[in-house]
Write an enzyme that holds these catalytic residues in place. Sequence first.
Site, PDB file in Angstrom:
ATOM      1  N   SER A 175      -9.336   1.104  -2.120  1.00 56.67           N
ATOM      2  CA  SER A 175      -9.918   2.172  -2.938  1.00 56.67           C
ATOM      3  C   SER A 175      -9.165   2.287  -4.258  1.00 56.67           C
ATOM      4  O   SER A 175      -7.992   1.938  -4.346  1.00 56.67           O
ATOM      5  CB  SER A 175      -9.837   3.504  -2.206  1.00 56.67           C
ATOM      6  OG  SER A 175     -10.383   3.398  -0.918  1.00 56.67           O
TER       7      SER A 175
HETATM    8  N1  SAH Z   1      -7.665   2.798   2.918  1.00 56.82           N
HETATM    9  C1  SAH Z   1      -7.971   1.414   2.709  1.00 56.82           C
HETATM   10  C2  SAH Z   1      -9.404   1.238   2.293  1.00 56.82           C
HETATM   11  C3  SAH Z   1     -10.065   0.162   3.076  1.00 56.82           C
HETATM   12  S1  SAH Z   1     -11.808   0.004   2.895  1.00 56.82           S
HETATM   13  C4  SAH Z   1      -6.979   0.770   1.775  1.00 56.82           C
HETATM   14  O1  SAH Z   1      -6.090   1.452   1.264  1.00 56.82           O
HETATM   15  O2  SAH Z   1      -7.049  -0.438   1.585  1.00 56.82           O
HETATM   16  C5  SAH Z   1     -12.372   0.741   4.376  1.00 56.82           C
HETATM   17  C6  SAH Z   1     -12.036   0.059   5.663  1.00 56.82           C
HETATM   18  O3  SAH Z   1     -12.687   0.777   6.708  1.00 56.82           O
HETATM   19  C7  SAH Z   1     -12.496  -1.387   5.800  1.00 56.82           C
HETATM   20  O4  SAH Z   1     -11.389  -2.208   6.024  1.00 56.82           O
HETATM   21  C8  SAH Z   1     -13.431  -1.362   7.021  1.00 56.82           C
HETATM   22  O5  SAH Z   1     -13.329  -2.513   7.836  1.00 56.82           O
HETATM   23  C9  SAH Z   1     -12.931  -0.141   7.753  1.00 56.82           C
HETATM   24  N2  SAH Z   1     -13.856   0.464   8.724  1.00 56.82           N
HETATM   25  C10 SAH Z   1     -15.197   0.647   8.624  1.00 56.82           C
HETATM   26  N3  SAH Z   1     -15.664   1.231   9.749  1.00 56.82           N
HETATM   27  C11 SAH Z   1     -14.589   1.428  10.569  1.00 56.82           C
HETATM   28  C12 SAH Z   1     -14.418   1.964  11.873  1.00 56.82           C
HETATM   29  N4  SAH Z   1     -15.435   2.434  12.607  1.00 56.82           N
HETATM   30  N5  SAH Z   1     -13.182   2.007  12.401  1.00 56.82           N
HETATM   31  C13 SAH Z   1     -12.115   1.526  11.714  1.00 56.82           C
HETATM   32  N6  SAH Z   1     -12.215   0.989  10.493  1.00 56.82           N
HETATM   33  C14 SAH Z   1     -13.437   0.940   9.914  1.00 56.82           C
END
Ligand code: SAH
Length: 254
Positions: free
Chosen positions: A99
């Site tokens: 993000s």
């Molecule tokens: N906070 C992260 C943002 C990652 S993007 C950072 O700092 O990099 C969001 C993430 O949510 C992705 O990696 C995706 O695989 C994950 N995601 C989506 N649905 C999910 C679920 N049900 N449980 C766990 N992770 C999930």
Amino acid sequence: MARKPGFPAQLDLPGAAAKAARAAPASLPASTAIPQGLGLDSAAVRAHMVQKLARNGIRNAAVLHAMATVERHRFVDSALVTQAYEDISLPIGLGQTISKPSIVARMAELLLGAPAAQHGLGRVLEIGTGCGYQAAVLSMMAREVYSMERLRQLHEKARHNLRPLRLANVHLLFGDGMLGYAQGAPYAGILAAAGGQAVPQPWCDQLAVGGRLVAPMAVAGGQQVLLVLDKTAHGLQQTLLEPVHFVPLKSGIA
Ligand code: SAH
């Protein structure tokens, strides 16, 4: 006998989270390595990013301190290092993104605004570890951070990225975050980094009274906005905030 957790602790599901060490919010080791040959003075560039965050409305000192401390360039691929302190999301593989700094700071500030966070945040559950950046930021303002990722490769990547930081209060979990993580509940804060159509019931159940959930959520017209849910003794109180663009929340693991 209790096993000493590695850094960051990696818990099996269902696991021994309840036994996880109760560590104080971490302070990160001072920055030592700065990417070589890129002309990037990371501390100065980060300070500049933080000034911009403050100008754009982030007020909370703990949030600004965490954003100034956690080295975002360590969480992105080497080809993207020079863009690490721009206010943009960046690819982290498997179609997912880290993000942008302004949204990470905004969500952290909203979490810290929870009634239960008056004396600092207790346990926090993050859904969507991704590369682990936001978990590192949260580790500086919460007593414990449980961070779940449904894609094994990203779970491993986050583990790799976070290992050198030795954050004893970050617990990485491989699993479907839509189910939450009951073993660590109740949480003072729940933060989702992926956007769904509705708030999964386990998140409401696992939120402490006085706790706050911050998540991207679909609203009418296919738009996504930031949702804040406060759990009070009388029920859930919902506030819808500005439009956001997050990757979709998906069920199951892969
Ligand atoms: N906070 C992260 C943002 C990652 S993007 C950072 O700092 O990099 C969001 C993430 O949510 C992705 O990696 C995706 O695989 C994950 N995601 C989506 N649905 C999910 C679920 N049900 N449980 C766990 N992770 C999930």
